[in-house]
Design an enzyme around this catalytic site. Structure first.
Site, PDB file in Angstrom:
ATOM      1  N   LYS A  25       0.841  -1.204   0.000  1.00  0.00           N
ATOM      2  CA  LYS A  25       0.000   0.000   0.000  1.00  0.00           C
ATOM      3  C   LYS A  25       0.874   1.252   0.000  1.00  0.00           C
ATOM      4  O   LYS A  25       2.012   1.250   0.503  1.00  0.00           O
ATOM      5  CB  LYS A  25      -0.973   0.034   1.181  1.00  0.00           C
ATOM      6  CG  LYS A  25      -0.353   0.180   2.582  1.00  0.00           C
ATOM      7  CD  LYS A  25      -0.161   1.622   3.014  1.00  0.00           C
ATOM      8  CE  LYS A  25       0.708   1.734   4.257  1.00  0.00           C
ATOM      9  NZ  LYS A  25       1.570   2.849   4.368  1.00  0.00           N
ATOM     10  N   ASP A 152      -2.798  -1.056   9.721  1.00  0.00           N
ATOM     11  CA  ASP A 152      -3.153  -1.104   8.301  1.00  0.00           C
ATOM     12  C   ASP A 152      -3.381  -2.518   7.767  1.00  0.00           C
ATOM     13  O   ASP A 152      -3.532  -2.708   6.570  1.00  0.00           O
ATOM     14  CB  ASP A 152      -2.158  -0.303   7.434  1.00  0.00           C
ATOM     15  CG  ASP A 152      -0.734  -0.457   7.891  1.00  0.00           C
ATOM     16  OD1 ASP A 152      -0.449  -1.466   8.548  1.00  0.00           O
ATOM     17  OD2 ASP A 152       0.090   0.423   7.589  1.00  0.00           O
TER      18      ASP A 152
HETATM   19  O1  C5P Z   1      -0.436  -0.427  14.267  1.00  0.00           O
HETATM   20  P1  C5P Z   1       0.997  -0.735  14.021  1.00  0.00           P
HETATM   21  O2  C5P Z   1       1.514  -1.847  14.887  1.00  0.00           O
HETATM   22  O3  C5P Z   1       1.305  -0.953  12.566  1.00  0.00           O
HETATM   23  O4  C5P Z   1       1.783   0.581  14.426  1.00  0.00           O
HETATM   24  C1  C5P Z   1       3.171   0.599  14.625  1.00  0.00           C
HETATM   25  C2  C5P Z   1       3.547   1.820  15.448  1.00  0.00           C
HETATM   26  O5  C5P Z   1       3.366   3.002  14.637  1.00  0.00           O
HETATM   27  C3  C5P Z   1       2.742   2.066  16.687  1.00  0.00           C
HETATM   28  O6  C5P Z   1       3.268   1.344  17.769  1.00  0.00           O
HETATM   29  C4  C5P Z   1       2.879   3.562  16.876  1.00  0.00           C
HETATM   30  O7  C5P Z   1       4.132   3.885  17.457  1.00  0.00           O
HETATM   31  C5  C5P Z   1       2.909   4.085  15.453  1.00  0.00           C
HETATM   32  N1  C5P Z   1       1.561   4.479  14.996  1.00  0.00           N
HETATM   33  C6  C5P Z   1       1.007   5.658  15.495  1.00  0.00           C
HETATM   34  N2  C5P Z   1      -0.246   6.027  15.113  1.00  0.00           N
HETATM   35  C7  C5P Z   1      -0.953   5.270  14.232  1.00  0.00           C
HETATM   36  C8  C5P Z   1      -0.403   4.081  13.698  1.00  0.00           C
HETATM   37  C9  C5P Z   1       0.864   3.709  14.115  1.00  0.00           C
HETATM   38  O8  C5P Z   1       1.648   6.378  16.287  1.00  0.00           O
HETATM   39  N3  C5P Z   1      -2.166   5.666  13.866  1.00  0.00           N
END
Ligand code: C5P
Length: 312
Positions: A25, A152
């Protein structure tokens, strides 16, 4: 489900292999709001799935195992922390089945590149194991499990072009005219950690050094209803770009190379360091690719939107 059945060499009817292709993506719009109490940032984003694919194959097995080939071999941990293993286990718990499968990952999406490769692999695993185990969950059921694995992951189940809200896990399809957009994807040397890029944006904002945040997605959604790459290019934006460049200053010259070659837009993909460029068509894409190649580890021509994780 019939495509999951095959006769294996010993003549026994066996389940599998189930092969699932899943796209990378990019974010056409990535608006980052305030940091929430749970450590995530509130997002308003427009996801777009492009024709750069990983593939997960699931076969019957006595235990849960993972092997891989391609991008990231030797770097990617294949143990319990791997999103593929976590996705298979999460589905097994939800479906109340034993998490037994031999999984193989063929990776073309680079690691820690801002293309959601790990999330794509998790989405592909949910679809592959659902078919292998005959759990017959709906996409909506799988999306509920997906959001526990990463912000995502739900989008990669659906693909296409979709609006993402909350921390990115709430997705709704964008009703756009059927269009084929042409992208040049430049893989940078090195990796960027998503949490580090979000933290850097917070730091830049506190220091008054970040550009004004993106406002609504309205201009982008209107641009998607037209077929003009110039109009779409003007509407693309990424609040994380300044933070990615701050941590990886070489990205400036990659972006500049694409701009000079006439790209309708040059922007960092997600949290970077991959850069993407919007071209008019394939010929234009080749010209941009040639210009950015000296500034990148690899260059890939892609189009979007494409569907999300699918068997076959
Ligand atoms: O959701 P995911 O595990 O992919 O996110 C990885 C990291 O990216 C989170 O731990 C956070 O630090 C950051 N993040 C964020 N805000 C979001 C998505 C991700 O701060 N909306």
């Amino acid at each position: 489900m019939t495509e999951a059945w095959a006769l294996e060499n010993d003549g026994q009817l066996a389940l599998g292999p189930v092969r699932v292709k899943v796209p990378a993506k990019i974010n056409l719009h990535l608006g980052v709001g305030p940091l929430r109490g749970d450590g995530y940032h509130e997002l308003h984003t427009v996801y777009h799935a492009i024709s750069l694919f990983d593939e997960v194959t699931a076969r019957t097995g006595d235990a849960l195992t993972l092997t891989m080939q391609g991008e990231g071999v030797g770097q990617l941990d294949l143990g319990d922390d791997n999103l593929v293993i976590r996705a298979a286990k999460a589905l097994a718990v939800a479906a109340k089945v034993e998490p037994k499968a031999r999984l193989h990952l063929r990776k073309s999406i680079p690691l820690a590149a801002g293309l959601a490769g790990g999330s794509a692999d998790a989405a592909a695993t949910l679809v592959a194991c659902d078919a292998l185990w005959g759990t017959q969950f709906s996409r909506a059921d799988l999306a509920k499990i997906a959001e526990t694995l990463g912000s995502d992951v739900p989008f990669l189940l659906f693909g296409g072009t979709a609006l993402g809200t909350g921390r990115g896990e709430t997705v709704s399809p964008v009703l756009a005219r059927p269009s084929k957009w042409h992208w040049v994807v430049a893989f940078a040397e090195g990796e960027l950690s998503t949490p580090a890029v979000f933290r850097e944006l917070d730091r830049l904002r506190e220091a008054g050094q970040a550009p004004a945040p993106l406002t609504s997605t309205d201009a982008l959604l209107a641009a998607l209803r037209q077929k003009d790459p110039e109009v779409l290019g003007a509407a693309l934006g990424n609040d994380l770009e300044a933070a990615a460049i701050s941590l990886h200053p070489a990205l400036e010259s990659t972006l500049e190379a694409g701009r000079s070659a006439g790209a309708h837009a040059s922007l960092v993909s997600g949290s970077g360091p991959t850069c993407v460029f919007l071209a008019s068509d394939e010929v234009h894409g080749e010209k941009i690719a040639e210009a950015v190649r000296p500034h990148a580890r690899g260059v890939h021509l892609a189009h979007g939107p494409v569907p999300g994780a699918r068997v076959g």
